[in-house]
Design a protein around this motif. Structure first.
Motif, mmCIF file in Angstrom:
data_model
loop_
_atom_site.group_PDB
_atom_site.id
_atom_site.type_symbol
_atom_site.label_atom_id
_atom_site.label_comp_id
_atom_site.label_asym_id
_atom_site.label_seq_id
_atom_site.Cartn_x
_atom_site.Cartn_y
_atom_site.Cartn_z
ATOM 1 N N ALA A 1 0.856 -1.195 0.000
ATOM 2 C CA ALA A 1 0.000 0.000 0.000
ATOM 3 C C ALA A 1 0.886 1.236 0.000
ATOM 4 O O ALA A 1 1.836 1.326 0.771
ATOM 5 C CB ALA A 1 -0.916 -0.011 1.211
ATOM 6 N N ARG A 2 0.548 2.181 -0.851
ATOM 7 C CA ARG A 2 1.321 3.421 -0.968
ATOM 8 C C ARG A 2 0.403 4.616 -0.693
ATOM 9 O O ARG A 2 -0.798 4.532 -0.863
ATOM 10 C CB ARG A 2 1.881 3.557 -2.380
ATOM 11 N N ASN A 3 1.004 5.754 -0.348
ATOM 12 C CA ASN A 3 0.276 7.015 -0.159
ATOM 13 C C ASN A 3 -0.963 6.839 0.721
ATOM 14 O O ASN A 3 -2.060 7.253 0.371
ATOM 15 C CB ASN A 3 -0.130 7.619 -1.502
ATOM 16 N N ARG B 1 3.293 9.953 3.174
ATOM 17 C CA ARG B 1 3.847 10.200 1.833
ATOM 18 C C ARG B 1 5.136 9.413 1.620
ATOM 19 O O ARG B 1 5.950 9.292 2.519
ATOM 20 C CB ARG B 1 4.146 11.678 1.642
ATOM 21 N N ASN B 2 5.273 8.925 0.414
ATOM 22 C CA ASN B 2 6.483 8.199 0.007
ATOM 23 C C ASN B 2 6.807 7.035 0.933
ATOM 24 O O ASN B 2 7.969 6.694 1.114
ATOM 25 C CB ASN B 2 7.681 9.148 -0.087
ATOM 26 N N ARG B 3 5.805 6.463 1.539
ATOM 27 C CA ARG B 3 5.986 5.287 2.389
ATOM 28 C C ARG B 3 5.244 4.127 1.742
ATOM 29 O O ARG B 3 4.109 4.276 1.308
ATOM 30 C CB ARG B 3 5.382 5.506 3.778
ATOM 31 N N VAL B 4 5.874 2.998 1.696
ATOM 32 C CA VAL B 4 5.240 1.782 1.200
ATOM 33 C C VAL B 4 5.084 0.842 2.386
ATOM 34 O O VAL B 4 6.047 0.559 3.090
ATOM 35 C CB VAL B 4 6.099 1.109 0.097
ATOM 36 N N ILE B 5 3.856 0.393 2.608
ATOM 37 C CA ILE B 5 3.601 -0.569 3.675
ATOM 38 C C ILE B 5 3.415 -1.925 3.007
ATOM 39 O O ILE B 5 2.449 -2.130 2.265
ATOM 40 C CB ILE B 5 2.339 -0.208 4.482
ATOM 41 N N ASP B 6 4.361 -2.819 3.223
ATOM 42 C CA ASP B 6 4.259 -4.156 2.634
ATOM 43 C C ASP B 6 3.060 -4.890 3.197
ATOM 44 O O ASP B 6 2.542 -4.551 4.258
ATOM 45 C CB ASP B 6 5.541 -4.955 2.900
ATOM 46 N N ILE C 1 -11.525 7.413 13.946
ATOM 47 C CA ILE C 1 -10.948 7.254 12.608
ATOM 48 C C ILE C 1 -12.110 6.974 11.665
ATOM 49 O O ILE C 1 -12.878 6.033 11.871
ATOM 50 C CB ILE C 1 -9.922 6.097 12.574
ATOM 51 N N THR C 2 -12.270 7.802 10.633
ATOM 52 C CA THR C 2 -13.422 7.682 9.754
ATOM 53 C C THR C 2 -13.113 6.961 8.447
ATOM 54 O O THR C 2 -13.934 6.188 7.967
ATOM 55 C CB THR C 2 -14.007 9.062 9.437
ATOM 56 N N LEU C 3 -11.944 7.198 7.859
ATOM 57 C CA LEU C 3 -11.654 6.652 6.534
ATOM 58 C C LEU C 3 -10.163 6.440 6.368
ATOM 59 O O LEU C 3 -9.369 7.238 6.864
ATOM 60 C CB LEU C 3 -12.155 7.633 5.459
ATOM 61 N N VAL C 4 -9.802 5.371 5.669
ATOM 62 C CA VAL C 4 -8.414 5.119 5.294
ATOM 63 C C VAL C 4 -8.396 4.895 3.783
ATOM 64 O O VAL C 4 -9.168 4.093 3.267
ATOM 65 C CB VAL C 4 -7.834 3.884 6.019
ATOM 66 N N GLU C 5 -7.542 5.630 3.087
ATOM 67 C CA GLU C 5 -7.394 5.483 1.632
ATOM 68 C C GLU C 5 -5.953 5.120 1.320
ATOM 69 O O GLU C 5 -5.042 5.535 2.030
ATOM 70 C CB GLU C 5 -7.738 6.784 0.910
ATOM 71 N N TRP C 6 -5.747 4.350 0.222
ATOM 72 C CA TRP C 6 -4.407 3.969 -0.170
ATOM 73 C C TRP C 6 -4.372 3.652 -1.655
ATOM 74 O O TRP C 6 -5.391 3.392 -2.277
ATOM 75 C CB TRP C 6 -3.914 2.775 0.649
ATOM 76 N N SER D 1 -3.222 0.983 -4.198
ATOM 77 C CA SER D 1 -2.932 -0.454 -4.148
ATOM 78 C C SER D 1 -1.862 -0.831 -5.180
ATOM 79 O O SER D 1 -1.422 -0.003 -5.969
ATOM 80 C CB SER D 1 -4.200 -1.260 -4.384
ATOM 81 N N GLY D 2 -1.481 -2.098 -5.166
ATOM 82 C CA GLY D 2 -0.446 -2.588 -6.074
ATOM 83 C C GLY D 2 -0.827 -2.482 -7.535
ATOM 84 O O GLY D 2 0.036 -2.377 -8.399
ATOM 85 N N ASP D 3 -2.127 -2.507 -7.849
ATOM 86 C CA ASP D 3 -2.560 -2.377 -9.242
ATOM 87 C C ASP D 3 -2.804 -0.914 -9.631
ATOM 88 O O ASP D 3 -3.459 -0.631 -10.617
ATOM 89 C CB ASP D 3 -3.807 -3.221 -9.512
ATOM 90 N N ARG D 4 -2.265 0.010 -8.827
ATOM 91 C CA ARG D 4 -2.335 1.455 -9.070
ATOM 92 C C ARG D 4 -3.761 1.994 -9.063
ATOM 93 O O ARG D 4 -4.089 2.944 -9.755
ATOM 94 C CB ARG D 4 -1.649 1.831 -10.389
ATOM 95 N N GLU D 5 -4.624 1.372 -8.269
ATOM 96 C CA GLU D 5 -5.988 1.848 -8.071
ATOM 97 C C GLU D 5 -6.103 2.363 -6.642
ATOM 98 O O GLU D 5 -5.565 1.753 -5.723
ATOM 99 C CB GLU D 5 -6.993 0.713 -8.278
ATOM 100 N N TYR D 6 -6.807 3.477 -6.458
ATOM 101 C CA TYR D 6 -7.053 3.956 -5.101
ATOM 102 C C TYR D 6 -8.166 3.133 -4.473
ATOM 103 O O TYR D 6 -9.192 2.880 -5.084
ATOM 104 C CB TYR D 6 -7.414 5.443 -5.082
ATOM 105 N N ARG D 7 -7.935 2.686 -3.266
ATOM 106 C CA ARG D 7 -8.909 1.909 -2.500
ATOM 107 C C ARG D 7 -9.211 2.684 -1.217
ATOM 108 O O ARG D 7 -8.428 3.530 -0.792
ATOM 109 C CB ARG D 7 -8.349 0.538 -2.125
ATOM 110 N N SER D 8 -10.315 2.353 -0.579
ATOM 111 C CA SER D 8 -10.656 3.011 0.678
ATOM 112 C C SER D 8 -11.373 2.039 1.595
ATOM 113 O O SER D 8 -11.964 1.066 1.156
ATOM 114 C CB SER D 8 -11.528 4.243 0.425
ATOM 115 N N PHE D 9 -11.285 2.331 2.881
ATOM 116 C CA PHE D 9 -11.956 1.550 3.906
ATOM 117 C C PHE D 9 -12.607 2.532 4.871
ATOM 118 O O PHE D 9 -11.923 3.328 5.498
ATOM 119 C CB PHE D 9 -10.963 0.649 4.634
ATOM 120 N N GLN D 10 -13.930 2.493 4.965
ATOM 121 C CA GLN D 10 -14.659 3.368 5.863
ATOM 122 C C GLN D 10 -14.644 2.727 7.250
ATOM 123 O O GLN D 10 -15.478 1.907 7.580
ATOM 124 C CB GLN D 10 -16.084 3.566 5.367
ATOM 125 N N GLN D 11 -13.677 3.107 8.057
ATOM 126 C CA GLN D 11 -13.444 2.442 9.333
ATOM 127 C C GLN D 11 -14.466 2.839 10.400
ATOM 128 O O GLN D 11 -14.990 1.995 11.101
ATOM 129 C CB GLN D 11 -12.030 2.720 9.831
#
Length: 144
Positions: free
Chosen positions: A71-73, A97-102, A121-126, A128-138
């Motif tokens: 996960a990036r950004n 920023r500029n951090r990759v979480i394996d 915590i309301t939302l986490v966005e990242w 993904s490896g396929d260069r798509e933005y994903r999100s999780f409404q926590q």
């Protein structure tokens, strides 16, 4: 004209294909019930300190990548509530920023909000490896 044998064969084929479709549908439903593979905040701490009559606040936490790809950004959105009235005092976000979480790894974040209180915590966005933005409404409160 169709004879009785042709009609019964068509009926048998339709019944068999519908049975296979329903099995596929059950497998798809079972997959949907699995826990989602997301990037989530696992721990949050808000420290407040009064120095010479001025309050300083520090919000720290840990983010875990539960997906199968790095996960990036990563962006973490939060809200801070008044503990007594449950009124929102501040809302904001921080970014790794500029951090990759394996996959399976954790990272820490830090933000300095203007107010103290209960943290949600309301939302986490990242990215993904396929260069798509994903999100999780926590939508999770973290007791202090």
């Amino acid at each position: 004209m169709f004879n009785l044998r042709t009609i019964s064969l068509c009926g048998l084929l339709l019944t068999t294909s519908v049975g296979f479709l329903s099995l596929d549908g059950r497998v798809a439903i079972a997959r949907r019930r699995e826990a989602p593979k997301v990037v989530r905040v696992t721990d949050v701490q808000l420290q407040s300190e009064n120095i010479a009559g001025v309050w300083y606040h520090r919000l720290t936490g840990r983010v875990r990548n539960e997906t199968a790809t790095p996960a990036r950004n990563v962006q973490i959105y939060y809200e801070i509530y008044d503990p007594t009235s449950k009124r929102i005092l501040e809302a904001g976000f921080t970014q790794l920023r500029n951090r990759v979480i394996d996959r399976g790894a954790e990272a820490e974040f830090l933000v300095t909000p203007n107010r103290g209180g209960l943290v949600k915590i309301t939302l986490v966005e990242w990215l993904s490896g396929d260069r798509e933005y994903r999100s999780f409404q926590q939508m999770q409160e973290f007791p202090q």
